[in-house]
Every structure is written in structure tokens, then in C-alpha cells.
Design an enzyme around this catalytic site. Structure first.
Site, PDB file in Angstrom:
ATOM      1  N   HIS A   1       0.874  -1.204   0.028  1.00  0.00           N
ATOM      2  CA  HIS A   1      -0.030   0.227   0.053  1.00  0.00           C
ATOM      3  C   HIS A   1       0.995   1.294  -0.042  1.00  0.00           C
ATOM      4  O   HIS A   1       1.612   1.401   0.824  1.00  0.00           O
ATOM      5  CB  HIS A   1      -0.868   0.040   1.281  1.00  0.00           C
ATOM      6  CG  HIS A   1      -1.817   1.066   1.134  1.00  0.00           C
ATOM      7  ND1 HIS A   1      -3.058   0.775   0.460  1.00  0.00           N
ATOM      8  CD2 HIS A   1      -1.825   2.221   1.724  1.00  0.00           C
ATOM      9  CE1 HIS A   1      -3.914   1.898   0.651  1.00  0.00           C
ATOM     10  NE2 HIS A   1      -3.113   2.879   1.297  1.00  0.00           N
TER      11      HIS A   1
ATOM     12  N   ASP B   1       4.781   8.018 -12.729  1.00  0.00           N
ATOM     13  CA  ASP B   1       4.746   7.159 -11.487  1.00  0.00           C
ATOM     14  C   ASP B   1       6.239   6.889 -11.070  1.00  0.00           C
ATOM     15  O   ASP B   1       7.089   6.178 -11.920  1.00  0.00           O
ATOM     16  CB  ASP B   1       4.189   5.673 -11.889  1.00  0.00           C
ATOM     17  CG  ASP B   1       3.987   4.893 -10.494  1.00  0.00           C
ATOM     18  OD1 ASP B   1       4.720   4.992  -9.671  1.00  0.00           O
ATOM     19  OD2 ASP B   1       2.910   3.825 -10.850  1.00  0.00           O
TER      20      ASP B   1
ATOM     21  N   ARG C   1       7.461   5.369  -8.192  1.00  0.00           N
ATOM     22  CA  ARG C   1       7.560   4.225  -7.075  1.00  0.00           C
ATOM     23  C   ARG C   1       8.393   3.472  -7.554  1.00  0.00           C
ATOM     24  O   ARG C   1       8.618   2.727  -8.373  1.00  0.00           O
ATOM     25  CB  ARG C   1       6.045   3.857  -6.792  1.00  0.00           C
ATOM     26  CG  ARG C   1       5.319   4.918  -6.261  1.00  0.00           C
ATOM     27  CD  ARG C   1       3.752   4.282  -6.073  1.00  0.00           C
ATOM     28  NE  ARG C   1       3.180   4.084  -7.325  1.00  0.00           N
ATOM     29  CZ  ARG C   1       1.849   3.427  -7.202  1.00  0.00           C
ATOM     30  NH1 ARG C   1       1.212   3.276  -6.363  1.00  0.00           N
ATOM     31  NH2 ARG C   1       1.450   3.301  -8.522  1.00  0.00           N
TER      32      ARG C   1
END
Length: 221
Positions: free
Chosen positions: A64, A140, A142
Site C-alpha cells: 500500500h 509514476d 514508485r
């Protein structure tokens, strides 16, 4: 997994990541073992919430990404807070599983203040990808290396991954975590986040079969 298992097992982590602490954490969803890690490469503090015996194969797992606006403030602009609660409930119902809460992932890795700027651009009509790019930032940014290393340290060899995002699956596979199953984590859309969810489906390939694409997706407020 017991407290002593975490405390006594020799760490299998890479030198850049350190297991720092573990403690029982009672939540509204159930009692978890909270295991804290320090990513020495990035400086991020990370946490795994462990429920039951997760060692070996097939642990129900959620990676998460932190989302202050959704997780803490209940923002309707995303589904993050609802996904967090749903994942914890599913793990408890399963009787075993782990949720890894990843700091440094705010706004898909661009940070909180940049995320707020991107939200302002979305209010002017850009989608979530266009907004990040307009700020000169990645769509993105991440990275899931630390998540995989934490799973290795916890003795998890394969997972049933709760995610709609194919990039998470691919990242775990690259870092040596087998995927037994990808479990959808579908939250009913709201008027405020439907356009955002459609963008995730169309631009990032998220598996969101529950969206009604025949509806007119109003621009994200």
C-alpha cells in the site's frame, strides 16, 4: 508468525535495509504484529503489518502506497483509504497475511506538495498523468525494492497479491517474490474519483473491470 520469530530470525535483508523494531498493534480491524524497517538507501521508514503465520507460500499481501489525503483524511478524490481498510479486513478474514505500508510513495512517488500541485492541475482539466508530467515529474516514480526485501525478511516466498496494478506484480517478480494469484481490490467508484480511476485503467493498465465506462466521467474536482 510470533514476536520471537521476528526478533530471532537472522535478517536476510540487503545491507541498505534494516529491521529496527516489532510490536503488537491493536487496530479496529484486528491485532497485528507491526514490524518496522529503515531503508538506509532512501532514508524512508517502512512498516509491515503481519497477521498470523505468513511464512512460506501464498500469504495474502497488500503493498500500500502512502496517501495522506486518502488514508488519513478520507479524500474522495482517490480510493486509497477505502483500499487500505478493505485490505486489512481481508487479511484478518483470511487468517494470515501482510500489509506493507510504503512511505515515500505519496502521489505515486512525487511527494505530498507536488501531489497537491498536481491535484490543482487536475481541477483545471488535466488527468493525473498529464498533471505530473506538466510539473516535470514522472507519471509514476514508485519503487518496490524495499517491499520485496521486507517480504524476504519475513519469510514470505510467494504471495496472493491484493492489487489492481500490474506494475506491482512485475516489480515483486523482478525482486524474487513469486505471485500465486493477483487478487482484485475493487472499490465502488464515486463521482469525484471516476475520471481518476478511468485514467488509471487507460494510462497505467490497472485491472478495474467494475468501472462503467459508458458513464460520462466528469473532470476531477
Amino acid at each position: 508468525m510470533t514476536d520471537s520469530d521476528v526478533a530471532l530470525r537472522d535478517s536476510a535483508l540487503a545491507p541498505g535495509v534494516e529491521r529496527v523494531a516489532h510490536v503488537r498493534l491493536s487496530t479496529e480491524h484486528g491485532e497485528f504484529l507491526a514490524v518496522g524497517y529503515l531503508d538506509r538507501i532512501r532514508g524512508d521508514e517502512q512498516i509491515a503489518l503481519v497477521y498470523g503465520d505468513i511464512e512460506g507460500e501464498g500469504a495474502l499481501t497488500r503493498l500500500h502506497s502512502e496517501c495522506l489525503t486518502g488514508d488519513a483524511f478520507g479524500s474522495k478524490h482517490c480510493e486509497c483509504g477505502d483500499q487500505l481498510s478493505a485490505a486489512l479486513r481481508a487479511i484478518v478474514a483470511e487468517g494470515r497475511g501482510v500489509l506493507i505500508y510504503l512511505q515515500g510513495h505519496e502521489g505515486r512517488g512525487i511527494g505530498l506538495l507536488a501531489k497537491l500541485k498536481a491535484m490543482a492541475l487536475q481541477a483545471e482539466g488535466l488527468d493525473t498523468v498529464e498533471a505530473n508530467l506538466a510539473l516535470g515529474l514522472p507519471a509514476d516514480a514508485r519503487d518496490y525494492r524495499v517491499a520485496a526485501e521486507m517480504l524476504h525478511d519475513l519469510g514470505v516466498r510467494s504471495v496472493r497479491l491484493m492489487s489492481n496494478n500490474p506494475l506491482k506484480r512485475d516489480a515483486l517478480l523482478r525482486h524474487g517474490i513469486r505471485i500465486d494469484e493477483q487478487v482484485p481490490l475493487l472499490i465502488p467508484p464515486r463521482e469525484e474519483n471516476l475520471a481518476y480511476l478511468v485514467t488509471k485503467r487507460e494510462r497505467f493498465g490497472h485491472h478495474l473491470p467494475h468501472l462503467d465506462l459508458d458513464r460520462t466521467a466528469a473532470p476531477q474536482p
